[in-house]
Design a protein around this motif. Structure first.
Motif, PDB file in Angstrom:
ATOM      1  N   PHE A  19      18.694  12.045 -57.649  1.00  0.00           N
ATOM      2  CA  PHE A  19      17.243  12.023 -57.496  1.00  0.00           C
ATOM      3  C   PHE A  19      16.622  12.782 -58.659  1.00  0.00           C
ATOM      4  N   SER A  20      15.400  12.409 -59.018  1.00  0.00           N
ATOM      5  CA  SER A  20      14.722  13.083 -60.125  1.00  0.00           C
ATOM      6  C   SER A  20      14.179  14.439 -59.690  1.00  0.00           C
ATOM      7  N   ASP A  21      14.013  15.323 -60.654  1.00  0.00           N
ATOM      8  CA  ASP A  21      13.420  16.632 -60.376  1.00  0.00           C
ATOM      9  C   ASP A  21      12.000  16.477 -59.854  1.00  0.00           C
ATOM     10  N   MET A  24      12.151  15.527 -56.121  1.00  0.00           N
ATOM     11  CA  MET A  24      12.582  16.648 -55.290  1.00  0.00           C
ATOM     12  C   MET A  24      11.492  17.714 -55.184  1.00  0.00           C
ATOM     13  N   CYS A  27       8.828  16.457 -52.830  1.00  0.00           N
ATOM     14  CA  CYS A  27       9.251  16.551 -51.428  1.00  0.00           C
ATOM     15  C   CYS A  27       9.173  17.992 -50.924  1.00  0.00           C
ATOM     16  N   VAL A  28       9.592  18.948 -51.744  1.00  0.00           N
ATOM     17  CA  VAL A  28       9.505  20.356 -51.349  1.00  0.00           C
ATOM     18  C   VAL A  28       8.044  20.755 -51.156  1.00  0.00           C
TER      19      VAL A  28
END
Length: 84
Positions: A19-21, A24, A27-28
């Motif tokens: 997954f790409s940074d 992520m 999402c966080v």
């Protein structure tokens, strides 16, 4: 009773990120927003006197964590752009 199978995931030696940074971090950020909202509702509708104090400490930490993530997103120009 049947014996449960092994877990579906395996550890690999791959160096390619799944997954790409950007995804992520988004999402966080989304989870932090949900957490702050849930804690706010919990504080507002709680009948216990000790919970609002405890939840406010958690909310302060969550907000600081989310704020650091927002700084990173802004630094990379990822804020308000949801193209992954």
């Amino acid at each position: 009773m049947p014996v449960p199978g092994i877990a579906g995931g395996n550890v690999t030696t791959s160096t390619i990120l799944p997954f790409s940074d950007k995804l992520m971090l988004y999402c966080v950020s989304l989870f932090c927003s949900f957490s702050l909202g849930g804690n706010s509702l919990g504080t507002a509708f709680s009948l216990r006197n000790d919970l609002p104090r405890k939840l406010s400490v958690f909310m302060k930490d969550i907000f600081q964590y989310a704020h650091e993530g927002a700084k990173i997103m802004t630094k990379h120009g990822w804020k308000n752009r949801l193209k992954f």
